[in-house]
Design a protein around this motif. Structure first.
Motif, PDB file in Angstrom:
ATOM      1  N   ALA A   1      -2.623   6.511 -10.538  1.00 13.79           N
ATOM      2  CA  ALA A   1      -3.324   7.643 -11.147  1.00 13.79           C
ATOM      3  C   ALA A   1      -4.832   7.506 -10.997  1.00 13.79           C
ATOM      4  O   ALA A   1      -5.525   8.474 -10.658  1.00 13.79           O
ATOM      5  N   HIS A   2      -5.346   6.298 -11.223  1.00 14.20           N
ATOM      6  CA  HIS A   2      -6.791   6.060 -11.088  1.00 14.20           C
ATOM      7  C   HIS A   2      -7.255   6.336  -9.658  1.00 14.20           C
ATOM      8  O   HIS A   2      -8.253   7.024  -9.446  1.00 14.20           O
TER       9      HIS A   2
ATOM     10  N   TYR B   1       0.550  11.937 -16.219  1.00  8.53           N
ATOM     11  CA  TYR B   1       1.036  12.915 -15.243  1.00  8.53           C
ATOM     12  C   TYR B   1       1.927  12.227 -14.202  1.00  8.53           C
ATOM     13  O   TYR B   1       2.949  12.770 -13.799  1.00  8.53           O
ATOM     14  N   ILE B   2       1.553  11.009 -13.781  1.00  9.70           N
ATOM     15  CA  ILE B   2       2.382  10.237 -12.853  1.00  9.70           C
ATOM     16  C   ILE B   2       3.736   9.967 -13.491  1.00  9.70           C
ATOM     17  O   ILE B   2       4.785  10.153 -12.876  1.00  9.70           O
ATOM     18  N   SER B   3       3.719   9.548 -14.747  1.00  8.84           N
ATOM     19  CA  SER B   3       4.955   9.284 -15.467  1.00  8.84           C
ATOM     20  C   SER B   3       5.813  10.542 -15.545  1.00  8.84           C
ATOM     21  O   SER B   3       7.027  10.494 -15.309  1.00  8.84           O
TER      22      SER B   3
ATOM     23  N   VAL C   1      -2.110  17.897  -5.556  1.00  9.54           N
ATOM     24  CA  VAL C   1      -1.761  16.627  -6.193  1.00  9.54           C
ATOM     25  C   VAL C   1      -0.851  15.818  -5.275  1.00  9.54           C
ATOM     26  O   VAL C   1      -1.035  14.609  -5.104  1.00  9.54           O
ATOM     27  N   VAL C   2       0.141  16.488  -4.677  1.00  8.79           N
ATOM     28  CA  VAL C   2       1.034  15.795  -3.741  1.00  8.79           C
ATOM     29  C   VAL C   2       0.225  15.203  -2.593  1.00  8.79           C
ATOM     30  O   VAL C   2       0.455  14.055  -2.185  1.00  8.79           O
TER      31      VAL C   2
ATOM     32  N   ARG D   1      -2.983  14.294  -2.606  1.00  5.55           N
ATOM     33  CA  ARG D   1      -3.788  13.149  -3.079  1.00  5.55           C
ATOM     34  C   ARG D   1      -2.925  11.908  -3.272  1.00  5.55           C
ATOM     35  O   ARG D   1      -3.321  10.795  -2.917  1.00  5.55           O
ATOM     36  N   LEU D   2      -1.745  12.094  -3.855  1.00  3.22           N
ATOM     37  CA  LEU D   2      -0.845  10.961  -4.055  1.00  3.22           C
ATOM     38  C   LEU D   2      -0.415  10.360  -2.719  1.00  3.22           C
ATOM     39  O   LEU D   2      -0.394   9.146  -2.552  1.00  3.22           O
ATOM     40  N   ALA D   3      -0.077  11.219  -1.768  1.00  2.47           N
ATOM     41  CA  ALA D   3       0.330  10.744  -0.445  1.00  2.47           C
ATOM     42  C   ALA D   3      -0.805   9.965   0.220  1.00  2.47           C
ATOM     43  O   ALA D   3      -0.567   8.918   0.833  1.00  2.47           O
ATOM     44  N   HIS D   4      -2.018  10.469   0.103  1.00  2.00           N
ATOM     45  CA  HIS D   4      -3.176   9.792   0.707  1.00  2.00           C
ATOM     46  C   HIS D   4      -3.340   8.382   0.122  1.00  2.00           C
ATOM     47  O   HIS D   4      -3.534   7.417   0.871  1.00  2.00           O
ATOM     48  N   VAL D   5      -3.225   8.271  -1.191  1.00  2.00           N
ATOM     49  CA  VAL D   5      -3.339   6.959  -1.840  1.00  2.00           C
ATOM     50  C   VAL D   5      -2.211   6.026  -1.396  1.00  2.00           C
ATOM     51  O   VAL D   5      -2.422   4.834  -1.201  1.00  2.00           O
ATOM     52  N   LEU D   6      -1.028   6.591  -1.194  1.00  2.83           N
ATOM     53  CA  LEU D   6       0.123   5.792  -0.778  1.00  2.83           C
ATOM     54  C   LEU D   6       0.149   5.528   0.723  1.00  2.83           C
ATOM     55  O   LEU D   6       1.040   4.840   1.221  1.00  2.83           O
ATOM     56  N   GLY D   7      -0.813   6.085   1.456  1.00  3.58           N
ATOM     57  CA  GLY D   7      -0.909   5.844   2.897  1.00  3.58           C
ATOM     58  C   GLY D   7       0.143   6.583   3.699  1.00  3.58           C
ATOM     59  O   GLY D   7       0.652   6.050   4.684  1.00  3.58           O
ATOM     60  N   MET D   8       0.475   7.791   3.286  1.00  3.20           N
ATOM     61  CA  MET D   8       1.503   8.559   3.977  1.00  3.20           C
ATOM     62  C   MET D   8       1.128  10.032   4.000  1.00  3.20           C
ATOM     63  O   MET D   8       0.129  10.429   3.414  1.00  3.20           O
ATOM     64  N   GLU D   9       1.938  10.813   4.680  1.00  5.36           N
ATOM     65  CA  GLU D   9       1.739  12.260   4.722  1.00  5.36           C
ATOM     66  C   GLU D   9       2.411  12.892   3.504  1.00  5.36           C
ATOM     67  O   GLU D   9       3.424  12.388   3.015  1.00  5.36           O
ATOM     68  N   ALA D  10       1.868  14.010   3.047  1.00  3.12           N
ATOM     69  CA  ALA D  10       2.457  14.715   1.899  1.00  3.12           C
ATOM     70  C   ALA D  10       3.904  15.110   2.181  1.00  3.12           C
ATOM     71  O   ALA D  10       4.758  15.051   1.297  1.00  3.12           O
ATOM     72  N   SER D  11       4.181  15.478   3.416  1.00  2.00           N
ATOM     73  CA  SER D  11       5.547  15.885   3.768  1.00  2.00           C
ATOM     74  C   SER D  11       6.541  14.737   3.586  1.00  2.00           C
ATOM     75  O   SER D  11       7.718  14.975   3.294  1.00  2.00           O
ATOM     76  N   ASP D  12       6.074  13.493   3.731  1.00  2.00           N
ATOM     77  CA  ASP D  12       6.961  12.340   3.543  1.00  2.00           C
ATOM     78  C   ASP D  12       7.400  12.195   2.081  1.00  2.00           C
ATOM     79  O   ASP D  12       8.498  11.721   1.814  1.00  2.00           O
TER      80      ASP D  12
END
Length: 108
Positions: free
Chosen positions: A55-56, A64-66, A79-80, A82-93
């Motif tokens: 989240a940070h 919100y993550i929870s 949001v999807v 941003r989360l994908a970017h942090v996780l090192g992946m594409e949003a579609s993944d």
């Protein structure tokens, strides 16, 4: 009821006039919230991130993550992403349904 395999190695459930528990599992259609929740939790844990750390880094609230991981809220596309970017992946993944592993019959 029994699980059987056809000549091509695909499995199927013997036909019955009612829907049994195994069939309901096989035909369960994952909702997009469930797909996101499953993939979000899986990839967050693979990277060893807590909900708070994710989240940070994504600049969103930890609660919100929870809520996303529990399918309480539907995430916006930004949001999807941003989360994908942090996780090192594409949003579609994050929105890709998991594949059901195919089972082949054991040859004796």
């Amino acid at each position: 009821m029994s699980i059987q395999f056809d000549t091509f190695g695909a499995w199927f459930v013997e036909n019955t006039p009612w829907l049994n528990s195994l069939q309901s599992f096989l035909f369960h259609r994952m909702e997009i919230r469930e797909v996101l929740a499953l993939n979000l939790r899986k990839h967050r844990r693979l990277l060893g991130l807590s909900q708070e750390e994710l989240a940070h880094r994504a600049e969103i609230d930890r609660t919100y993550i929870s809520a996303l991981e529990r399918c309480v809220y539907a995430a916006g596309i930004d949001v999807v992403d941003r989360l994908a970017h942090v996780l090192g992946m594409e949003a579609s993944d994050l929105l890709r349904k998991p594949e059901i592993p195919s089972r082949k019959p054991k040859i004796k």
